[in-house]
Design an enzyme around this catalytic site. Structure first.
Site, PDB file in Angstrom:
ATOM      1  N   SER A  53       0.797  -1.232   0.000  1.00  0.00           N
ATOM      2  CA  SER A  53       0.000   0.000   0.000  1.00  0.00           C
ATOM      3  C   SER A  53       0.826   1.278   0.000  1.00  0.00           C
ATOM      4  O   SER A  53       0.305   2.345  -0.317  1.00  0.00           O
ATOM      5  CB  SER A  53      -0.939   0.014   1.214  1.00  0.00           C
ATOM      6  OG  SER A  53      -0.215  -0.158   2.419  1.00  0.00           O
ATOM      7  N   ASP A 342      -3.577   7.876   8.205  1.00  0.00           N
ATOM      8  CA  ASP A 342      -4.469   6.976   8.928  1.00  0.00           C
ATOM      9  C   ASP A 342      -3.619   6.267   9.980  1.00  0.00           C
ATOM     10  O   ASP A 342      -2.547   6.759  10.334  1.00  0.00           O
ATOM     11  CB  ASP A 342      -5.180   6.001   7.967  1.00  0.00           C
ATOM     12  CG  ASP A 342      -4.211   5.167   7.126  1.00  0.00           C
ATOM     13  OD1 ASP A 342      -3.028   5.038   7.518  1.00  0.00           O
ATOM     14  OD2 ASP A 342      -4.627   4.648   6.067  1.00  0.00           O
ATOM     15  N   HIS A 345      -0.448   4.554   7.457  1.00  0.00           N
ATOM     16  CA  HIS A 345       0.270   5.174   6.344  1.00  0.00           C
ATOM     17  C   HIS A 345       0.601   6.637   6.619  1.00  0.00           C
ATOM     18  O   HIS A 345      -0.255   7.376   7.118  1.00  0.00           O
ATOM     19  CB  HIS A 345      -0.567   5.092   5.060  1.00  0.00           C
ATOM     20  CG  HIS A 345      -1.010   3.712   4.727  1.00  0.00           C
ATOM     21  ND1 HIS A 345      -2.251   3.216   5.115  1.00  0.00           N
ATOM     22  CD2 HIS A 345      -0.389   2.711   4.062  1.00  0.00           C
ATOM     23  CE1 HIS A 345      -2.361   1.970   4.687  1.00  0.00           C
ATOM     24  NE2 HIS A 345      -1.248   1.637   4.055  1.00  0.00           N
TER      25      HIS A 345
END
Length: 367
Positions: A53, A342, A345
Site C-alpha cells: 500500500s 491513517d 500510512h
C-alpha cells in the site's frame, strides 16, 4: 526542498548509444523539470513500482477486498480532492520520486482503466495494498500477490515492445528506477496480528522466509530487464499508530517486539541485496534503510516540522485504516502537522520528508 545532487561521470558515446539517447530525449522527455541533477548523459526514463500500500496507486480499486482507499477522506489533498486508491491524503512515495526525477507528477496504477498507453513509457505501479513477500499475506485479504504483479509486469513489457520495439524497450527497462516496497504487512498482519505463521516460524526464521522470497522476486525482475532496483527495508512497524494500539499496551508505546522483528528482517534483507548487486551483471540493486529515518522523525518530530506521531489524522487515528477510515469520520484540522494520515500510512508531509532523505542518501548508488 532537497538540495540538488551533482555527480560527475565520464561517458564515451558510440553511434548506437547516441541514437538511444536521442530516443530517450524525444520520447521519454528531457527531465528539464528534475529536482535532482543526474550524472551527465544519464537518463531515468521511468519509475516502476512493486509492493504494497505504500506505493499502491489504485490497483485495489476494482478488487474484491476490504483493503481499499478509493473513497473520502483519502485523497483530500490530491489534485481535485480525488480519492484515487492511494492510501494517504495526497501523493505516495512513487509519485514523489517520479516527480523529483522530473519524469512526471503522478505515477499511475497499471490497472487504472483510464490509463493512456503513453504512460507506459514513463512508468506505472503494480503494487497492491495488503500484499507481501509471504504468499499467505495477499491471500488473507484477497489482493495481488508478487506473482500476480510479476505476471502483469510481463504483460507491460509486451505492450512496450508493441509500442517502441524490442531495443527501445530494453533501454527503458535497463535505465528505469524500480521500487520494491514490502514486508510491513507480512510482519504486522500475517505474523503478529493474525498470527497464522507463528506456529511454523519464530521471528528469525520468518524473516528468513521473507528475505528469500524478496531475493527470488528481485532475480525475476532482473531476468526481465530491470537493473536499477531500490529495495526498501521494513520500517519501525511497532511505532505505527495501529501497532501501538494492538501491541503497545495501555499507554500505546511503540511495540518493541514488532520493531525488533523489523530489524531482524532488515539484517537479512540488506546482505542479500548486496550479494545480488555484486553477482548480477550490470545491476544496481540498492537496499534502502527506511527504518532509521522514520524512527528519527518519530523520536524528534519537531525537528522535522511534525507535531503528532502517535496517531493518524483520520478519526481517532489509533486504529482507522482502509474502510475504517471513511467519510463518516472527522479528520484533523491540519494534516501537515501529522506524520501519519491513517493508523498505518504516512501523510504527504511525512512521505515528502522521507523521500527527500532517501534520495539524498542513495540516488548516487544507482549510477
Amino acid at each position: 526542498m532537497m538540495k540538488p545532487l551533482i555527480i560527475s561521470i565520464k561517458l564515451s558515446w558510440s553511434k548506437s548509444s547516441l541514437m538511444i539517447f536521442l530516443f530517450s530525449f524525444l520520447m521519454l522527455g528531457d527531465h528539464s523539470r528534475a529536482r535532482i541533477t543526474l550524472p551527465e548523459g544519464v537518463t531515468v526514463p521511468a519509475v516502476i513500482a512493486f509492493g504494497d500500500s505504500i506505493v499502491d496507486q489504485g490497483a485495489n480499486n476494482n478488487l474484491k477486498t476490504v483493503v481499499k482507499a478509493n473513497f473520502p477522506p483519502y485523497g483530500q489533498d490530491f489534485p481535485d480532492q480525488m480519492p484515487t486508491g492511494r492510501f494517504t491524503n495526497n501523493k505516495t512515495p512513487a509519485d514523489l520520486i517520479a516527480e523529483e526525477l522530473g519524469i512526471k507528477e503522478i505515477l499511475p496504477a497499471y490497472l487504472d482503466p483510464s490509463l493512456n498507453d503513453k504512460e507506459y513509457l514513463t512508468g506505472v505501479s503494480f503494487a497492491s495494498g495488503g500484499s507481501g513477500y509471504d504468499p499467505q499475506t495477499p491471500k488473507i485479504v484477497d489482493v495481488l500477490s508478487f506473482d500476480d504483479q510479476l505476471k502483469q509486469f510481463k504483460e507491460y513489457i509486451e505492450k512496450l515492445k508493441g509500442m517502441v520495439g524490442e531495443e527501445k524497450t530494453q533501454f527503458i527497462l535497463e535505465n528505469s528506477l524500480f521500487l520494491v516496497v514490502a514486508g510491513s504487512d507480512d510482519l504486522a498482519n500475517t505474523y503478529f496480528t493474525i498470527g497464522i505463521r507463528k506456529l511454523e516460524y519464530d521471528v528469525p526464521s520468518y524473516a528468513g522466509l521473507m528475505a528469500s522470497s524478496a531475493s527470488n522476486f528481485l532475480q525475476d525482475i532482473y531476468k526481465l530487464g530491470a537493473r536499477r532496483i531500490a529495495v526498501f527495508g521494513a520500517p519501525p512497524i511497532g511505532c505505527v499508530p495501529s501497532q501501538r494500539t494492538l501491541g503497545g499496551g495501555g499507554l500505546r508505546a511503540c511495540a518493541e517486539e514488532y520493531n525488533q522483528a523489523a530489524q531482524i528482517y532488515n539484517s537479512k534483507l540488506q546482505p542479500e541485496t548486496q550479494y545480488l548487486n555484486s553477482t548480477l551483471a550490470q545491476s544496481r540493486i540498492v537496499y534502502i534503510d527506511i527504518y532509521t529515518p522514520l524512527l528519527a522523525i518519530i523520536q524528534n518530530p519537531l525537528q522535522y516540522g511534525i507535531e503528532v506521531v502517535d496517531r493518524g489524522c483520520c478519526g481517532t487515528g489509533n486504529i482507522e485504516v482502509a474502510i475504517l477510515c471513511n467519510k463518516l469520520l472527522p479528520t484533523c484540522p491540519d494534516d501537515s502537522k501529522y506524520l501519519f494520515w491513517d493508523s498505518y500510512h504516512p501523510t504527504n508531509k511525512g512521505y515528502t520528508i522521507l523521500v527527500n532523505e532517501v534520495l539524498g542518501k542513495y540516488v548516487g548508488d544507482f549510477f
